[in-house]
Motif scaffolding. Structure first.
Motif, mmCIF file in Angstrom:
data_model
loop_
_atom_site.group_PDB
_atom_site.id
_atom_site.type_symbol
_atom_site.label_atom_id
_atom_site.label_comp_id
_atom_site.label_asym_id
_atom_site.label_seq_id
_atom_site.Cartn_x
_atom_site.Cartn_y
_atom_site.Cartn_z
ATOM 1 N N LEU A 198 0.917 -1.070 -0.068
ATOM 2 C CA LEU A 198 -0.011 0.043 0.022
ATOM 3 C C LEU A 198 0.989 1.392 0.013
ATOM 4 C CD1 LEU A 198 -2.866 -0.822 2.625
ATOM 5 C CD2 LEU A 198 -2.797 -0.744 0.086
ATOM 6 N N PHE A 199 1.988 1.281 0.807
ATOM 7 C CA PHE A 199 2.835 2.249 0.661
ATOM 8 C C PHE A 199 3.479 2.697 -0.503
ATOM 9 C CE2 PHE A 199 7.274 4.350 1.528
ATOM 10 C CZ PHE A 199 6.698 5.249 2.004
ATOM 11 N N THR A 200 3.971 1.521 -1.341
ATOM 12 C CA THR A 200 4.413 1.549 -2.531
ATOM 13 C C THR A 200 3.298 2.282 -3.578
ATOM 14 O OG1 THR A 200 5.815 -0.239 -2.227
ATOM 15 C CG2 THR A 200 5.576 0.458 -4.572
ATOM 16 N N VAL A 201 2.122 1.851 -3.352
ATOM 17 C CA VAL A 201 0.897 2.376 -4.402
ATOM 18 C C VAL A 201 0.892 3.810 -4.050
ATOM 19 C CG1 VAL A 201 -1.304 2.396 -4.794
ATOM 20 C CG2 VAL A 201 -0.169 0.246 -4.491
ATOM 21 N N TRP A 202 0.936 4.302 -2.819
ATOM 22 C CA TRP A 202 0.744 5.615 -2.409
ATOM 23 C C TRP A 202 1.943 6.488 -3.039
ATOM 24 C CZ3 TRP A 202 -2.259 9.081 -1.768
ATOM 25 C CH2 TRP A 202 -1.924 10.811 -0.925
ATOM 26 N N THR A 203 3.111 5.910 -2.671
ATOM 27 C CA THR A 203 4.203 6.573 -3.286
ATOM 28 C C THR A 203 4.168 6.896 -4.746
ATOM 29 O OG1 THR A 203 5.704 5.584 -1.751
ATOM 30 C CG2 THR A 203 6.752 6.630 -3.555
ATOM 31 N N ILE A 204 3.827 5.917 -5.648
ATOM 32 C CA ILE A 204 3.360 6.187 -7.167
ATOM 33 C C ILE A 204 2.557 7.683 -7.233
ATOM 34 C CG2 ILE A 204 2.859 5.140 -9.261
ATOM 35 C CD1 ILE A 204 3.762 2.492 -8.028
ATOM 36 N N ILE A 205 1.117 7.236 -6.465
ATOM 37 C CA ILE A 205 0.302 8.413 -6.607
ATOM 38 C C ILE A 205 0.972 9.783 -6.423
ATOM 39 C CG2 ILE A 205 -1.753 9.034 -5.707
ATOM 40 C CD1 ILE A 205 -2.699 6.261 -5.449
ATOM 41 N N LEU A 206 1.632 9.616 -5.216
ATOM 42 C CA LEU A 206 2.207 10.845 -4.957
ATOM 43 C C LEU A 206 3.070 11.509 -6.003
ATOM 44 C CD1 LEU A 206 3.421 10.860 -1.084
ATOM 45 C CD2 LEU A 206 1.446 12.181 -2.251
ATOM 46 N N PHE A 207 3.765 10.453 -6.633
ATOM 47 C CA PHE A 207 4.935 10.911 -7.610
ATOM 48 C C PHE A 207 4.101 11.614 -8.855
ATOM 49 C CE2 PHE A 207 7.355 10.024 -11.538
ATOM 50 C CZ PHE A 207 8.553 10.360 -11.203
ATOM 51 N N PHE A 208 3.045 11.083 -9.200
ATOM 52 C CA PHE A 208 2.484 11.927 -10.410
ATOM 53 C C PHE A 208 1.320 12.807 -10.020
ATOM 54 C CE2 PHE A 208 3.778 7.384 -11.838
ATOM 55 C CZ PHE A 208 4.379 7.923 -13.323
#
Length: 421
Positions: free
Chosen positions: A207-217
């Motif tokens: 979930l943290f990885t998914v959230w990091t990707i969302i923050l990146f974009f």
């Protein structure tokens, strides 16, 4: 277009015919004398249940949708805002857009191949555009990097404090022989699964990885980061208090916990650093006892779930379903490992979800922000400072954050312009 409240039965009949509901004109007008006011008062249950008892589910859904659109139009005409939409006022342009596409109904159009879910996706897109035009989005979306940095410092020190409190409560953990595990409805009926806690931490990592990707974009990533830091810091600060004031007995005999004495304060600080640097995760070799009320793992998983679902478009329902399933299974694995009592997990989920919703309800609704200003400054000072300029919904806009390659930059810019138009 006249006010719907002033319609008589003939006006309602004409509206039904113009929207391809002619098969129900007699039912509405001749049998049940539905005028404008009665039409606005109808709910979906009124259509399905006696005496109307429309038997075709697709027709019920389409009729209910059309009536909801009329309600929104009528609210706009009298300048009445819908509280469920954060003060949103819908204009007649919405009606023209939706009604310009003929609805298909199985009762009298047997060749229909469209589904209600397709119309539902279109309506979601229309609502997003209307929210943008009506000014429900925040008028000030500055990154405010200083506030974001300050929120990071806040959560940084709260995590340090939490790690120190975990050292203190480990020293005070009750003796297992004198204070056996407390009765627990779930734990007493669930065998211990040794590897379950590690799986829970893997779920959190995903979930943290998914959230990091969302923050990146995400175009407004610094606002999102500021909100997450402030919420996490506040929840974990509360957790420090609940851990410290009451020491619960160990939830499972397999944990083999006992109070740990430290020779001096420096040894406590060293242990604090070990817990902090390992993020309190058993996958990083951190094992602690006594930090039960309430579950920090549940807080993190739940917070990630809520942020992912809040700051991604609603049409990505597969991602939202995945995050909710991951949240539920993560909680299950915590209990299956007997690392926390059930009350620890329940309180953690409740506090995290309620605080998230309370924060965003205030942030997204200007009228509530103004009405509760003085009380909020006392009870929620961080919110008053961090959200002082943000006065509405943060739109879910995405961009390529780097200057290269240019093809990605132009792609996201085209998508952004298409969304605004």
């Amino acid at each position: 277009m006249t006010n719907v409240r002033d319609w008589n039965c003939e006006d309602v009949k004409q509206w039904l015919i113009s929207n391809s509901f002619e098969g129900y004109a007699d039912l509405f007008c001749d049998q049940h004398k539905i005028d404008g006011k009665a039409l606005l008062a109808l709910e979906e249950s009124d259509l399905r249940e006696p005496p109307m008892q429309i038997r075709v589910l697709g027709d019920v859904k389409h009729l209910s949708l059309a009536i909801q659109i009329l309600k929104l139009e009528n609210q706009d005409k009298f300048n009445v805002s819908d509280p469920t939409n954060g003060g949103l006022k819908i204009s007649h342009r919405y009606s023209k857009r939706v009604h310009s596409r003929p609805l298909k109904h199985s009762a009298y159009r047997q060749d229909s191949t469209s589904t209600f879910s397709d119309d539902d996706d279109v309506i979601d897109e229309e609502i997003e555009k209307i929210i943008s035009r009506k000014g429900c989005y925040s008028r000030n979306l500055d990154s405010e990097l200083f506030k974001t940095a300050l929120s990071f410092v806040y959560v940084f020190f709260v995590f340090l404090l939490t790690s120190f409190v975990m050292v203190v409560v480990h020293d005070r953990v009750p003796d297992m022989h004198r204070y056996p595990p407390l009765p627990d409805l779930f734990l007493d009926n669930m065998p211990v699964i040794p590897w379950a806690f590690e799986v829970c931490e893997l779920v959190g990592s995903v979930l943290f990885t998914v959230w990091t990707i969302i923050l990146f974009f995400h175009k407004h990533r610094f606002i999102l980061m500021r909100r997450m830091f402030s919420l996490l810091g506040t929840v974990f600060l509360l957790r420090c208090v609940t851990m410290l004031i009451t020491s619960l007995s160990v939830p499972g005999v397999h944990l083999h916990c006992q109070g740990q004495k430290y020779p001096d304060m420096w040894a406590k600080f060293q242990r604090t650093y070990e817990i902090w640097s390992g993020f309190g995760m058993s996958l990083q070799g951190v094992r602690s006892c006594g930090d039960y009320m309430f579950s920090g793992h549940t807080v993190c998983i739940t917070m990630l779930n809520f942020f992912i679902t809040e700051y991604t478009p609603r049409r990505i329902y597969m991602l939202h379903t995945f995050t909710w399933v991951a949240n539920i299974f993560g909680i299950f694995f915590i209990l299956a490992a007997h690392e926390h009592y059930s009350i620890d997990v329940f309180i953690a989920f409740y506090i995290t979800s309620r605080l998230f919703l309370y924060y965003h309800t205030l942030a997204n609704n200007r009228s509530l922000m103004l009405r509760d200003m003085n009380r909020r400054r006392v009870w929620f000072p961080l919110f008053s400072y961090f959200e002082s300029k943000c006065d509405g919904i943060v739109p879910n806009e995405f961009e390529w954050p780097l200057l290269w390659p240019k093809s990605f930059c132009s792609y996201f810019e085209r998508k952004r312009k298409k969304h605004l138009n």
